[in-house]
Design a protein around this motif. Structure first.
Motif, PDB file in Angstrom:
ATOM      1  N   ARG A  47      -3.159  -5.653  -0.629  1.00  0.00           N
ATOM      2  CA  ARG A  47      -1.884  -4.938  -0.483  1.00  0.00           C
ATOM      3  C   ARG A  47      -1.382  -5.052   0.957  1.00  0.00           C
ATOM      4  NH1 ARG A  47      -0.762  -3.796  -5.519  1.00  0.00           N
ATOM      5  NH2 ARG A  47      -1.972  -2.198  -6.533  1.00  0.00           N
TER       6      ARG A  47
ATOM      7  N   THR B 112      -0.267  -3.575   4.182  1.00  0.00           N
ATOM      8  CA  THR B 112      -0.496  -2.280   4.829  1.00  0.00           C
ATOM      9  C   THR B 112       0.406  -2.049   6.030  1.00  0.00           C
ATOM     10  OG1 THR B 112      -2.271  -3.200   6.189  1.00  0.00           O
ATOM     11  CG2 THR B 112      -2.909  -2.195   4.070  1.00  0.00           C
TER      12      THR B 112
ATOM     13  N   GLU C  10      -7.157  -5.650   1.407  1.00  0.00           N
ATOM     14  CA  GLU C  10      -7.567  -5.376   0.028  1.00  0.00           C
ATOM     15  C   GLU C  10      -6.451  -5.640  -0.977  1.00  0.00           C
ATOM     16  OE1 GLU C  10      -9.361  -1.491  -0.108  1.00  0.00           O
ATOM     17  OE2 GLU C  10     -10.724  -1.971   1.530  1.00  0.00           O
TER      18      GLU C  10
ATOM     19  N   ALA D 155       0.845  -1.202   0.000  1.00  0.00           N
ATOM     20  CA  ALA D 155       0.000   0.000   0.000  1.00  0.00           C
ATOM     21  C   ALA D 155       0.876   1.247   0.000  1.00  0.00           C
ATOM     22  CB  ALA D 155      -0.915  -0.001   1.219  1.00  0.00           C
ATOM     23  N   GLU D 156       0.391   2.285  -0.645  1.00  0.00           N
ATOM     24  CA  GLU D 156       1.147   3.538  -0.722  1.00  0.00           C
ATOM     25  C   GLU D 156       1.450   4.100   0.663  1.00  0.00           C
ATOM     26  OE1 GLU D 156       0.324   7.825  -2.688  1.00  0.00           O
ATOM     27  OE2 GLU D 156      -0.056   6.076  -3.975  1.00  0.00           O
TER      28      GLU D 156
ATOM     29  N   ASN E 215       5.373   3.899   1.011  1.00  0.00           N
ATOM     30  CA  ASN E 215       6.184   2.973   0.230  1.00  0.00           C
ATOM     31  C   ASN E 215       7.478   3.604  -0.284  1.00  0.00           C
ATOM     32  OD1 ASN E 215       5.147   4.447  -1.904  1.00  0.00           O
ATOM     33  ND2 ASN E 215       3.897   2.787  -2.711  1.00  0.00           N
TER      34      ASN E 215
ATOM     35  N   VAL F 194       1.840   2.384   3.524  1.00  0.00           N
ATOM     36  CA  VAL F 194       2.287   1.297   4.385  1.00  0.00           C
ATOM     37  C   VAL F 194       2.984   1.847   5.634  1.00  0.00           C
ATOM     38  CG1 VAL F 194       4.529   1.012   3.221  1.00  0.00           C
ATOM     39  CG2 VAL F 194       3.513  -0.930   4.438  1.00  0.00           C
TER      40      VAL F 194
END
Length: 117
Positions: free
Chosen positions: A94, A96, A92, A24-25, A39, A27
Motif C-alpha cells: 500500500r 503510505t 506492505e 494505506a488508511e 485516505n 497515508v
C-alpha cells in the motif's frame, strides 16, 4: 512501482474508490497546500481535481517496490497543461506516503489572480 502506477491510472480515470484500494488508511500526503493525513483527506483533495480532468498523459515513471516517482501532465477546461510529479513510498503493498509537486501558477492565472513578480 506497479502499485503507484495502478493508483495513478485509477485516479486519472476519475475512479477514486479504485485508486484508494492502493493507499494505506493512514497515508501521509504532502501537497503544495500543506500536509494531509488519511485516505479520506486524500480523496477530498484529489477528487475534485480528478473529476475535472479532460486529459492525462504519463510522461515518465521509475522506481521499485518501495519507492516510485511519476511525472505527468493533465488538463481540464480551465488549464490546458498542468505538469506534476508524485513521489510514493510503498509498504506492505500500500502507498503510505505521497509527495505531490505541481505548478500552481496555471491555476492562479485561470482564476484571474493578479500575479506580481
Amino acid at each position: 512501482m506497479e502499485i503507484a502506477l495502478a493508483y495513478h491510472h485509477a485516479w486519472t480515470a476519475r475512479d477514486l474508490d479504485a485508486a484508494l484500494t492502493h493507499v494505506a488508511e493512514d497515508v501521509i500526503c504532502e501537497t503544495p497546500s500543506g500536509a494531509l493525513t488519511g485516505n479520506v483527506a486524500l480523496k477530498g483533495f484529489m477528487g475534485p481535481f480528478a473529476e475535472t480532468l479532460t486529459r492525462s498523459e504519463l510522461l515518465a515513471s521509475f522506481g521499485d517496490e518501495d519507492r516510485a516517482l511519476i511525472m505527468y501532465d493533465t488538463g481540464n477546461r480551465a488549464v490546458a497543461s498542468a505538469p506534476a510529479a508524485e513521489l510514493y513510498r510503498v509498504r506492505e503493498g500500500r502507498i503510505t506516503e505521497i509527495r505531490i509537486i505541481f505548478d500552481r501558477l496555471p491555476f492562479a492565472l485561470a482564476r484571474g489572480d493578479v500575479i506580481r513578480a
